[in-house]
Design a protein around this motif. Structure first.
Motif, short mmCIF file in Angstrom:
data_model
loop_
_atom_site.label_atom_id
_atom_site.label_comp_id
_atom_site.label_asym_id
_atom_site.label_seq_id
_atom_site.Cartn_x
_atom_site.Cartn_y
_atom_site.Cartn_z
N TYR A 93 -5.60 -3.99 12.37
CA TYR A 93 -4.17 -4.90 12.33
C TYR A 93 -3.61 -4.28 11.14
CZ TYR A 93 -0.63 -8.20 12.34
OH TYR A 93 0.64 -8.81 12.41
N MET A 94 -4.07 -4.56 10.05
CA MET A 94 -3.31 -4.36 8.69
C MET A 94 -3.01 -2.93 8.65
SD MET A 94 -3.29 -7.22 7.62
CE MET A 94 -2.52 -6.80 6.11
N VAL A 95 -3.74 -1.92 8.92
CA VAL A 95 -3.37 -0.48 8.48
C VAL A 95 -2.30 -0.22 9.64
CG1 VAL A 95 -5.40 -0.12 7.38
CG2 VAL A 95 -5.40 0.55 9.83
N THR A 96 -2.20 -0.75 10.58
CA THR A 96 -1.19 -0.32 11.74
C THR A 96 -0.08 -1.25 11.84
OG1 THR A 96 -2.51 -1.69 13.42
CG2 THR A 96 -3.04 0.82 13.16
N VAL A 97 0.08 -2.20 10.73
CA VAL A 97 1.36 -3.27 10.93
C VAL A 97 2.52 -2.58 10.82
CG1 VAL A 97 0.94 -4.23 8.73
CG2 VAL A 97 1.84 -5.63 10.41
N ASN A 98 2.52 -1.48 10.07
CA ASN A 98 3.69 -0.69 9.43
C ASN A 98 4.02 0.45 10.23
OD1 ASN A 98 4.43 -2.84 7.56
ND2 ASN A 98 3.20 -1.83 5.94
N TYR A 117 4.30 4.53 7.08
CA TYR A 117 3.27 3.95 7.35
C TYR A 117 2.11 3.55 6.30
CZ TYR A 117 4.51 5.85 11.95
OH TYR A 117 5.10 6.12 12.93
N SER A 118 1.21 2.79 6.57
CA SER A 118 0.44 2.28 5.40
C SER A 118 -0.12 3.22 4.35
CB SER A 118 -0.73 1.37 6.09
OG SER A 118 -1.65 2.30 6.70
N GLY A 119 -0.20 3.01 3.26
CA GLY A 119 -0.95 4.06 2.39
C GLY A 119 -2.32 4.58 2.82
N GLN A 122 -1.74 7.21 5.40
CA GLN A 122 -1.10 8.42 4.97
C GLN A 122 -2.23 9.14 3.94
OE1 GLN A 122 2.59 7.97 2.31
NE2 GLN A 122 3.09 5.91 3.50
N ARG A 123 -2.98 8.28 3.49
CA ARG A 123 -4.16 9.38 2.49
C ARG A 123 -4.98 9.98 3.65
NH1 ARG A 123 -3.77 4.87 -0.67
NH2 ARG A 123 -5.60 3.60 0.65
N ARG A 124 -5.04 9.72 4.79
CA ARG A 124 -6.04 10.45 5.69
C ARG A 124 -5.40 11.78 6.35
NH1 ARG A 124 -7.85 6.50 4.07
NH2 ARG A 124 -8.71 8.00 2.47
N VAL A 125 -4.20 11.89 5.97
CA VAL A 125 -3.35 13.25 6.38
C VAL A 125 -2.76 13.99 5.28
CG1 VAL A 125 -3.16 12.35 8.74
CG2 VAL A 125 -1.30 11.81 7.08
N LYS A 126 -2.34 13.34 4.26
CA LYS A 126 -1.83 14.03 3.10
C LYS A 126 -2.58 14.97 2.36
CE LYS A 126 2.05 10.94 1.47
NZ LYS A 126 2.38 10.08 0.41
N SER A 127 -3.87 15.00 2.13
CA SER A 127 -4.85 16.07 1.69
C SER A 127 -4.79 17.42 2.42
CB SER A 127 -6.17 15.47 1.74
OG SER A 127 -7.00 16.57 1.43
N ALA A 221 1.85 7.73 14.28
CA ALA A 221 2.43 6.79 15.26
C ALA A 221 1.42 6.74 16.50
CB ALA A 221 4.01 7.24 15.64
N ASN A 222 0.94 7.88 16.92
CA ASN A 222 -0.04 7.79 17.94
C ASN A 222 -1.15 7.21 17.65
OD1 ASN A 222 1.70 9.74 20.06
ND2 ASN A 222 -0.17 10.82 20.39
#
Length: 271
Positions: A93-98, A117-119, A122-127, A221-222
């Motif tokens: 819930y917390m990582v998908t609230v934004n 989106y939550s930090g 974001q870290r899961r896809v920025k690298s 978003a998906n």
């Protein structure tokens, strides 16, 4: 005591049944193309569901075959698993609230910004290392090709309800000013100063906007939409497991009370 043990066994069987939606939610996530490329939530969910199944089976055996050690193991282990499940529900819930789509002029579909989106997500896809693997997986899917088959005219495409992943990865951002030829082929004029994604767009069908931040945002978003659905299932199961666990604790306590009372009566009979 036999009746109370049987009740505990029956309660454990219900807990076994409650493991099914947890495992099912994890398996469902593995069938979604975006989750199968990212592989973040599905395996923790599946593993947790299997552990609930195994622990419940131990309680079932301990209840009906009157093995106190298995019942105690069931009560302790199930409490730990319920806490872990609750933590997982809150975490998802917390990582998908934004994060939500943004409306753009003259378009029905939404567009997505990575910074919304939550930090943690974001870290899961920025690298670049992580994204290269994800991008390769996404580009091998047919999601963008399906748009070319469904929409031939520009206005039909602009009025379409496409998925966040298709919006972010299969076309350039609207603010870039590209001109529609088909959903995955666009030509100038282009406002290259509008967004770095404008420079990332390629009409090469294996490239498109898979290197864009909009693609990463569309993926998140998906994920958010699918994780929220799974989280509802986990929350309902969490509440049900708490109820089942409390009933099982009461049955186990009654069994112990009956056992002590029986021993007390036997002791008085010998005096």
């Amino acid at each position: 005591m036999a009746l109370s043990n049987n009740v505990t066994g029956a309660i454990s069987f219900i807990a076994m049944l409650l493991s099914i939606p947890v495992i099912g939610a994890g398996i469902w996530l593995t069938t979604e193309p975006d989750n199968s490329c990212v592989k973040l939530l599905q395996w923790p969910v599946i593993i947790l569901g299997i552990l609930i199944l195994v622990v419940s089976l131990a309680g079932f055996i301990g209840g009906f075959w009157r093995i106190p050690s298995l019942l105690i193991f069931y009560l302790i282990a199930m409490l730990i698993l319920i806490v872990l499940l609750g933590c997982l529900v809150v975490f998802v819930y917390m990582v998908t609230v934004n994060g939500s789509g943004r409306v753009v002029p003259s378009r029905v579909y939404l567009e997505y910004n990575l910074d919304d989106y939550s930090g943690w997500l974001q870290r899961r896809v920025k690298s670049s290392y992580k994204w290269d693997r994800i991008r390769s997986c996404l580009s091998s899917s047919s999601m963008c090709g399906e748009l070319n088959q469904s929409y031939k005219m520009a206005q039909d495409f602009f009025n379409a309800h496409i998925t966040p992943l298709q919006s972010g990865c299969c076309k350039p951002p609207t603010e870039c000013g590209y001109t529609f030829v088909n959903p995955t082929y666009w030509i100038s004029p282009i406002n290259t100063a509008a967004d770095m994604d404008c420079l990332q767009w390629s009409n090469e069908q294996t490239q498109l906007c898979y290197s864009c931040n909009s693609c990463k945002a569309g993926l998140l978003a998906n994920l958010k939409k699918e994780w929220r659905k799974a989280d509802v299932i986990l929350l309902i199961t969490f509440i049900a497991l708490i109820c089942v666990y409390l009933i099982g604790c009461c049955a186990f306590r009654n069994a112990k009370t009956e056992d002590l009372f029986r021993k007390y009566k036997q002791g008085n009979a010998y005096t």
